[in-house]
Design a protein around this motif. Sequence first.
Motif, short mmCIF file in Angstrom:
data_model
loop_
_atom_site.label_atom_id
_atom_site.label_comp_id
_atom_site.label_asym_id
_atom_site.label_seq_id
_atom_site.Cartn_x
_atom_site.Cartn_y
_atom_site.Cartn_z
N GLY A 9 1.08 -1.57 -0.45
CA GLY A 9 0.07 -0.17 -0.13
C GLY A 9 1.03 0.99 0.18
O GLY A 9 1.96 0.99 -0.23
N TRP A 36 -10.27 -10.22 -1.81
CA TRP A 36 -9.59 -8.76 -1.41
C TRP A 36 -11.24 -8.20 -1.15
O TRP A 36 -11.63 -7.58 -1.71
CB TRP A 36 -8.90 -7.72 -2.94
N ARG A 38 -12.44 -3.93 0.93
CA ARG A 38 -11.89 -2.80 1.36
C ARG A 38 -12.58 -1.66 2.27
O ARG A 38 -13.69 -2.52 2.01
CB ARG A 38 -11.14 -1.65 -0.15
N GLN A 39 -11.96 -1.13 2.70
CA GLN A 39 -12.84 -0.64 3.66
C GLN A 39 -12.58 1.40 3.99
O GLN A 39 -11.70 1.51 4.08
CB GLN A 39 -12.45 -1.33 5.26
N ARG A 45 -16.73 -2.83 5.74
CA ARG A 45 -15.93 -3.49 4.21
C ARG A 45 -16.64 -4.21 3.15
O ARG A 45 -17.67 -4.68 3.34
CB ARG A 45 -15.10 -4.38 5.07
N ASP A 90 -11.00 5.14 -4.97
CA ASP A 90 -10.02 3.92 -4.26
C ASP A 90 -9.64 4.20 -2.91
O ASP A 90 -9.11 3.10 -1.92
CB ASP A 90 -8.90 3.16 -4.83
N ALA A 92 -8.87 3.34 0.88
CA ALA A 92 -9.34 2.52 1.78
C ALA A 92 -8.11 1.74 2.25
O ALA A 92 -7.22 1.74 1.93
CB ALA A 92 -10.04 1.95 0.94
N TYR A 94 -6.64 -1.78 2.24
CA TYR A 94 -7.29 -2.97 1.64
C TYR A 94 -7.35 -4.72 2.44
O TYR A 94 -5.84 -3.59 3.22
CB TYR A 94 -6.67 -3.00 0.41
N TYR A 95 -7.97 -5.59 2.40
CA TYR A 95 -7.20 -6.17 3.02
C TYR A 95 -8.02 -7.35 2.13
O TYR A 95 -8.60 -7.87 1.78
CB TYR A 95 -8.64 -6.51 4.58
N GLY A 118 -4.59 -5.17 6.90
CA GLY A 118 -5.07 -4.30 6.20
C GLY A 118 -3.91 -3.43 5.87
O GLY A 118 -2.73 -3.06 6.17
N GLN A 120 -3.34 0.29 3.69
CA GLN A 120 -3.29 1.45 3.54
C GLN A 120 -2.90 1.90 2.28
O GLN A 120 -2.36 1.76 1.15
CB GLN A 120 -3.01 2.74 4.50
#
Length: 125
Positions: A9, A36, A38-39, A45, A90, A92, A94-95, A118, A120
């Motif tokens: 990230g 994948w 994202r939040q 999420r 976009d 967020a 990301y996980y 996660g 960023q």
Amino acid sequence: QVQLVESGGGLVQAGGSLRLSCAASGRTFSIHSMAWFRQAPGKEREFVAYINNNGFSTDYTESVQGRFTTSRDNAKNTVYLQMNNLKPEDTAVYYCAQRTSYTGSRYSVQDYNYWGQGTQVTVSS
């Protein structure tokens, strides 16, 4: 117990690219599907991308289709998310997540058993 560790990230300008990686521990990586999510701040999420165990089947949320690509290298226990033409929306955390069940929905947070911490992603306009 499976551990997932995301990396890649960062801060990028709109139109730029980033490649996220997710490294998994354990010896069962190749038999499970990955996804994948994202939040963004103040939001729930949400699903971004899915890849099945052998990498032959992928699925994306509509807003990233044509811009994001997920892939995996089972020899390295790693899944990737290539993100091109990034947009401010976009932005967020990301996980990556692993799903060990064949029931439920690939799009549902509740149907994934293991999660990374996660990473960023921030896209500036």
